[in-house]
Design an enzyme around this catalytic site. Structure first.
Site, PDB file in Angstrom:
ATOM      1  N   TYR A 195       0.857  -1.201   0.000  1.00  0.00           N
ATOM      2  CA  TYR A 195       0.000   0.000   0.000  1.00  0.00           C
ATOM      3  C   TYR A 195       0.881   1.234   0.000  1.00  0.00           C
ATOM      4  O   TYR A 195       1.828   1.323   0.776  1.00  0.00           O
ATOM      5  CB  TYR A 195      -0.883   0.032   1.257  1.00  0.00           C
ATOM      6  CG  TYR A 195      -2.316  -0.301   0.937  1.00  0.00           C
ATOM      7  CD1 TYR A 195      -3.018   0.462   0.011  1.00  0.00           C
ATOM      8  CD2 TYR A 195      -2.957  -1.364   1.548  1.00  0.00           C
ATOM      9  CE1 TYR A 195      -4.331   0.154  -0.305  1.00  0.00           C
ATOM     10  CE2 TYR A 195      -4.267  -1.679   1.236  1.00  0.00           C
ATOM     11  CZ  TYR A 195      -4.949  -0.915   0.303  1.00  0.00           C
ATOM     12  OH  TYR A 195      -6.232  -1.217  -0.017  1.00  0.00           O
TER      13      TYR A 195
ATOM     14  N   GLU B 150      -0.629   4.708  -0.467  1.00  0.00           N
ATOM     15  CA  GLU B 150      -1.506   5.875  -0.682  1.00  0.00           C
ATOM     16  C   GLU B 150      -0.709   7.146  -0.453  1.00  0.00           C
ATOM     17  O   GLU B 150       0.091   7.240   0.479  1.00  0.00           O
ATOM     18  CB  GLU B 150      -2.706   5.814   0.267  1.00  0.00           C
ATOM     19  CG  GLU B 150      -3.740   4.812  -0.200  1.00  0.00           C
ATOM     20  CD  GLU B 150      -4.952   4.735   0.719  1.00  0.00           C
ATOM     21  OE1 GLU B 150      -5.208   5.688   1.462  1.00  0.00           O
ATOM     22  OE2 GLU B 150      -5.620   3.688   0.688  1.00  0.00           O
TER      23      GLU B 150
ATOM     24  N   ASP C 282      -6.505  13.138 -25.158  1.00  0.00           N
ATOM     25  CA  ASP C 282      -6.403  11.739 -24.736  1.00  0.00           C
ATOM     26  C   ASP C 282      -5.669  11.027 -25.874  1.00  0.00           C
ATOM     27  O   ASP C 282      -6.264  10.675 -26.892  1.00  0.00           O
ATOM     28  CB  ASP C 282      -7.797  11.155 -24.512  1.00  0.00           C
ATOM     29  CG  ASP C 282      -7.743   9.677 -24.127  1.00  0.00           C
ATOM     30  OD1 ASP C 282      -6.663   9.062 -24.261  1.00  0.00           O
ATOM     31  OD2 ASP C 282      -8.779   9.137 -23.720  1.00  0.00           O
TER      32      ASP C 282
ATOM     33  N   THR D 251      -3.463   5.966 -21.948  1.00  0.00           N
ATOM     34  CA  THR D 251      -3.253   4.625 -21.430  1.00  0.00           C
ATOM     35  C   THR D 251      -1.819   4.231 -21.799  1.00  0.00           C
ATOM     36  O   THR D 251      -1.176   4.877 -22.626  1.00  0.00           O
ATOM     37  CB  THR D 251      -4.249   3.615 -22.026  1.00  0.00           C
ATOM     38  OG1 THR D 251      -4.242   3.760 -23.445  1.00  0.00           O
ATOM     39  CG2 THR D 251      -5.643   3.835 -21.491  1.00  0.00           C
TER      40      THR D 251
ATOM     41  N   LYS E 154      -1.227   0.507 -25.123  1.00  0.00           N
ATOM     42  CA  LYS E 154      -1.544   0.424 -26.552  1.00  0.00           C
ATOM     43  C   LYS E 154      -0.234   0.557 -27.331  1.00  0.00           C
ATOM     44  O   LYS E 154       0.666  -0.246 -27.116  1.00  0.00           O
ATOM     45  CB  LYS E 154      -2.593   1.489 -26.897  1.00  0.00           C
ATOM     46  CG  LYS E 154      -3.916   1.277 -26.134  1.00  0.00           C
ATOM     47  CD  LYS E 154      -4.992   2.225 -26.599  1.00  0.00           C
ATOM     48  CE  LYS E 154      -6.332   1.876 -25.969  1.00  0.00           C
ATOM     49  NZ  LYS E 154      -6.548   2.476 -24.651  1.00  0.00           N
TER      50      LYS E 154
ATOM     51  N   ARG F 275      -1.224  -2.546 -18.581  1.00  0.00           N
ATOM     52  CA  ARG F 275      -2.586  -1.999 -18.718  1.00  0.00           C
ATOM     53  C   ARG F 275      -2.803  -0.931 -17.648  1.00  0.00           C
ATOM     54  O   ARG F 275      -2.924  -1.243 -16.468  1.00  0.00           O
ATOM     55  CB  ARG F 275      -3.550  -3.169 -18.526  1.00  0.00           C
ATOM     56  CG  ARG F 275      -5.001  -2.916 -18.747  1.00  0.00           C
ATOM     57  CD  ARG F 275      -5.703  -4.236 -19.013  1.00  0.00           C
ATOM     58  NE  ARG F 275      -5.190  -4.790 -20.239  1.00  0.00           N
ATOM     59  CZ  ARG F 275      -5.608  -4.450 -21.453  1.00  0.00           C
ATOM     60  NH1 ARG F 275      -6.582  -3.593 -21.610  1.00  0.00           N
ATOM     61  NH2 ARG F 275      -5.056  -4.981 -22.522  1.00  0.00           N
TER      62      ARG F 275
HETATM   63  N1  DSN Z   1     -11.220  -0.128 -25.605  1.00  0.00           N
HETATM   64  C1  DSN Z   1     -10.138   0.654 -26.125  1.00  0.00           C
HETATM   65  C2  DSN Z   1      -9.979   0.488 -27.586  1.00  0.00           C
HETATM   66  O1  DSN Z   1     -10.088  -0.624 -28.031  1.00  0.00           O
HETATM   67  O2  DSN Z   1      -9.714   1.432 -28.301  1.00  0.00           O
HETATM   68  C3  DSN Z   1     -10.228   2.069 -25.743  1.00  0.00           C
HETATM   69  O3  DSN Z   1     -10.357   2.151 -24.377  1.00  0.00           O
END
Ligand code: DSN
Length: 441
Positions: free
Chosen positions: A72, A74, A218, A244, A247, A253
């Site tokens: 933890y 925090e 984003d 994110t 990707k 993730r």
């Molecule tokens: N679900 C993702 C995508 O496939 O683009 C975006 O969050």
């Protein structure tokens, strides 16, 4: 008080934890181990074309599966609510510094657990319920968290969506400007999940300045390209940038928030913790730090460049084999394929391609008349295939294989053509064997 020596052997025997410390997953939980083994085989044996997926390095996997899952932490480095955070501070500080270096910005929060939470944190920091923001419509390639009516972003705020023009299937900046002038949004979001053209950040900046909006990018889909110099950077044009990390960036993730102006530091950090989240996932923060180190390596620039080169080759091959690409091509890692002329649905194409060991997702195309559960298109991307080593030649072949499967569906309906699908599976197997995933694991 007894003075007899403690019989540690007897006590440890009574409290037998042998299995707990020693058993690997295959022994401790054969059902879960088997499912993980099959997932590894699936990733090895099928060609991953989902534009938002990638194949993280062994080092990223190791950090994500590390003992930091026990901790933890925090708070933030140097200001925690728990003891024992020395090494949590080390990994989080490294993750922050590397993220800042990678994207050329002044501040980073590396604690968001996911893409949804990073965007929710920005809303929590800057908006009140009922406030207006603008984002790309989900039907035009936006994201659920950019104001979809079924998402918290669409339920709690007044959303003014912009879309793509019917003729060009690209964002019409005049429409964005007109809607911004009329609705005076507090935030304008650029970035999406199924938009294959270059984002014009300076044009968005000009509109945001004109109406006094905060400009949020984003960049989840393209952050690996931005890191590798294969797409223009949202900095310095955007005030806040979210991404994110799993990707095109090829990490675990998770999510991050980046910004330049110190005035956002307290609201954003407070929004992530304690506003939305409790203890950060320190094993994932560690894995993010590893991924950022990998992306800072000069070789990542080559990776990013090849993702785009491969996407262009795939799009060209699909077109040569009779399939239409939305907006006529791609500038990034992804593309939407319009199957309308073939009278094949996205749903059937996704299933047929999966039977042929090509993994993708059905996706609505702009102005789609079919429901999101059926759709008239599929979305394809090259980050994962590029990671396993595919180049232009392999992606040209993949384009041909996809077209063959789709033609089988056009001819025979949802069942497709079993012979074609078997033949494609064999050629996929040859490609996968030549470019192995996680060899030796
Ligand atoms: N679900 C993702 C995508 O496939 O683009 C975006 O969050």
């Amino acid at each position: 008080m007894s003075t007899a020596p403690v019989d540690f052997a007897a006590r440890t025997a009574a409290h037998s934890m042998d299995g707990f410390w020693k058993d690997d997953l295959a022994h401790a939980d054969p059902e879960i181990a088997a499912a993980i083994g099959k997932e590894l085989a699936r990733q090895r044996d099928k060609i991953e074309l989902i534009a938002s997926e990638n194949i993280a390095s062994r080092a990223v996997l190791e950090a994500a599966g590390s003992v930091f899952t026990n901790k933890y932490a925090e708070g933030y480095p140097g200001k925690r609510y728990y003891g024992g955070c020395d090494y949590a501070d080390v990994v989080e500080t490294l993750a922050i510094e590397r993220a800042k270096q990678l994207f050329g910005c002044n501040f980073a929060n590396v604690q968001p657990n996911s893409g949804s939470q990073m965007n929710q944190a920005v809303f929590l920091a800057l908006l009140n319920p009922g406030d207006t923001f603008m984002g790309l419509d989900l039907n035009s390639g936006g994201h659920l968290t950019h104001g979809s009516p079924v998402n918290m972003s669409g339920k709690w705020f007044n959303v003014v969506s912009y879309g793509v023009a019917r003729e060009t299937e690209t964002i019409d900046m005049d429409e964005v400007a007109a809607k911004a002038r009329e609705s005076k949004p507090k935030i304008i979001i650029c970035g999406g999940t199924a938009y294959s053209r270059t984002w014009d950040f300076p044009a968005f900046r000009a509109i945001a300045d004109e109406v006094g909006a905060v400009l949020l990018c984003d960049m989840s889909h393209i952050s690996g390209l931005v890191a590798g110099g294969a797409h223009p950077s949202p900095f310095p044009h955007c005030d806040i940038v979210t991404s994110t990390t799993h990707k095109s960036l090829r990490g675990p993730r998770s999510g991050i928030i980046l910004w330049n102006d110190e005035k956002y530091t307290k609201p954003l950090n407070m929004a992530v913790f304690p506003g939305l989240q409790g203890g950060p996932l320190m094993h994932i923060v560690a894995a993010k730090a590893v991924a950022f180190k990998e992306a800072l390596d000069p070789s990542f620039r080559d990776y990013a460049r090849r993702i785009v080169e491969n996407a262009r080759a795939l799009a060209a091959s699909l077109e040569e084999n009779g399939l239409r690409i939305v907006s006529g091509g791609t500038d990034n890692h992804s593309m939407l394929v319009d199957l309308t002329a073939k009278n094949v649905t996205g749903k059937d194409a996704e299933k047929g391609l999966d039977r042929a060991f090509l993994t993708c997702n059905k996706n609505g195309i702009p102005y789609d008349t079919r429901s999101p559960f059926v759709t008239s298109g599929i979305r394809l991307g090259t980050p994962a295939g590029t990671t396993r080593g595919f180049g232009v030649e392999e992606f040209r072949t993949i384009g041909k294989l996809i077209a063959e499967v789709v033609d089988g569906l056009a001819k025979n309906g949802p069942e497709g053509d079993a012979q074609i699908e078997e033949s494609v599976r064999q050629r996929v197997a040859t490609l996968c064997a030549a470019f192995p995933v996680y060899p030796g694991m």
